[in-house]
Write a protein that holds these residues in place. Structure first.
Motif, PDB file in Angstrom:
ATOM      1  N   THR A  51     -76.894   5.489  67.856  1.00  0.00           N
ATOM      2  CA  THR A  51     -76.170   6.683  68.604  1.00  0.00           C
ATOM      3  C   THR A  51     -77.022   7.856  68.395  1.00  0.00           C
ATOM      4  O   THR A  51     -77.891   8.050  67.944  1.00  0.00           O
ATOM      5  N   ASP A  52     -76.423   8.725  69.439  1.00  0.00           N
ATOM      6  CA  ASP A  52     -77.195  10.144  69.425  1.00  0.00           C
ATOM      7  C   ASP A  52     -75.823  11.124  69.585  1.00  0.00           C
ATOM      8  O   ASP A  52     -75.310  11.235  70.764  1.00  0.00           O
ATOM      9  N   ASN A  53     -75.592  11.952  68.531  1.00  0.00           N
ATOM     10  CA  ASN A  53     -74.588  12.696  68.747  1.00  0.00           C
ATOM     11  C   ASN A  53     -75.061  14.106  68.858  1.00  0.00           C
ATOM     12  O   ASN A  53     -74.131  15.111  68.610  1.00  0.00           O
TER      13      ASN A  53
ATOM     14  N   GLY B 108     -78.470  14.364  73.519  1.00  0.00           N
ATOM     15  CA  GLY B 108     -78.222  12.792  73.763  1.00  0.00           C
ATOM     16  C   GLY B 108     -79.458  12.273  73.922  1.00  0.00           C
ATOM     17  O   GLY B 108     -79.560  11.118  74.344  1.00  0.00           O
TER      18      GLY B 108
ATOM     19  N   GLY C 122     -75.483   5.244  72.067  1.00  0.00           N
ATOM     20  CA  GLY C 122     -76.211   6.582  72.588  1.00  0.00           C
ATOM     21  C   GLY C 122     -77.721   6.602  72.381  1.00  0.00           C
ATOM     22  O   GLY C 122     -78.225   5.407  71.868  1.00  0.00           O
TER      23      GLY C 122
END
Length: 211
Positions: free
Chosen positions: A79-81, A85, A112
Motif C-alpha cells: 500500500t502507499d498512504n 501515492g 496502493g
C-alpha cells in the motif's frame, strides 16, 4: 526486514526512505534468497511504501532477478498512504519468470503504490503460478511500465486466482497479453479498475486469454 520475517503475527513496515538493493542484491540474515526479498509460509507482512521505492536495482537480466518471491502460505500487502501515492516496486530484471513478484502458492494484495519499471521473460510485473493457493488481489495502485520479452507485461497468471477490483494496469509491453496474460485453468474476477494503453507485439494489448 529480518525482524518482520521472523514474527508469528502480522507486521506492518512503513518506509521512511527508498530501499535500494546494493549492487542489485538484497542480502540479510533472514528474508532473502538469491538477492531477492523472500517471504516464507506463515509470514503476513504489510509494506506501506509511503511515497518511497523498493528497488532491486538491476540493469541486466539476472537469474532470480525478481524483487520479491512469495512462497507457500506467505501473505504480502503493498500500500502507499502518502499524499503522492507514487512509491514503487521497481528494478526487477529477471531472465526467467516474474520481474517484481514471483508468487508460488502465496497471496499478494495491492491497494496502493506502483509496480513499475520491471522486466522478465513472462509476468514482468507479477507472475503467479500453482493453482490451489496462489492469489493476487488488486484494489488500488498501478501496474505500469513493465516489459516482458514473452507474454504478460503487467501480470501473467499461470494457474491461480486473480481479483481486480480497482487500480490501473497500463503502459505495459509484451508479445501477448501486455496488460494481463491469462493462461489456462485460472480463475478470476474483474469488478473494477482500468486496463488501458498497453502494447502487445502480437495479440491482446489489454487482456489475452489462452486456451
Amino acid at each position: 526486514w529480518v525482524y518482520a520475517v521472523d514474527q508469528s503475527q502480522p507486521v506492518t513496515i512503513t518506509l521512511l526512505d527508498d530501499w535500494v538493493a546494493p549492487n542489485g542484491k538484497f542480502e540479510y540474515s533472514k528474508g532473502t534468497d538469491s538477492g531477492r526479498l523472500h517471504i516464507s509460509g506463515g509470514d503476513d507482512i504489510t509494506i506501506d511504501l509511503n511515497g518511497n521505492d523498493i528497488n532491486r536495482n538491476l540493469s541486466t537480466a539476472t537469474s532470480n532477478g525478481q524483487v520479491f518471491r512469495l512462497a507457500s502460505g506467505a501473505k504480502l500487502t503493498i500500500t502507499d498512504n502518502s499524499d503522492s501515492g507514487d512509491g514503487k516496486i521497481t528494478g526487477g530484471y529477471n531472465s526467467g519468470d516474474g520481474g517484481a513478484f514471483y508468487i508460488d502458492y502465496g497471496k499478494l494484495y495491492i491497494s496502493g503504490g506502483e509496480i513499475s519499471g520491471n522486466k522478465a521473460s513472462k509476468g514482468a510485473g507479477i507472475y503467479g503460478t500453482n493453482e490451489d493457493d496462489t492469489y493476487v488481489y488488486i484494489n488500488g495502485g498501478k501496474v505500469t511500465g513493465n516489459t516482458a520479452s514473452g507474454n504478460g507485461g503487467g501480470i501473467y497468471m499461470n494457474n491461480g486466482y486473480l481479483y481486480v477490483e480497482g487500480g490501473e494496469i497500463t503502459g505495459n509491453k509484451a508479445q501477448n497479453g501486455a496488460g494481463v496474460y491469462w493462461a489456462s485453468d485460472n480463475k478470476g474476477y474483474f469488478t473494477g479498475g482500468k486496463i488501458y494503453s498497453n502494447s502487445a507485439r502480437d495479440n491482446g494489448a489489454g487482456l489475452y486469454v489462452a486456451n
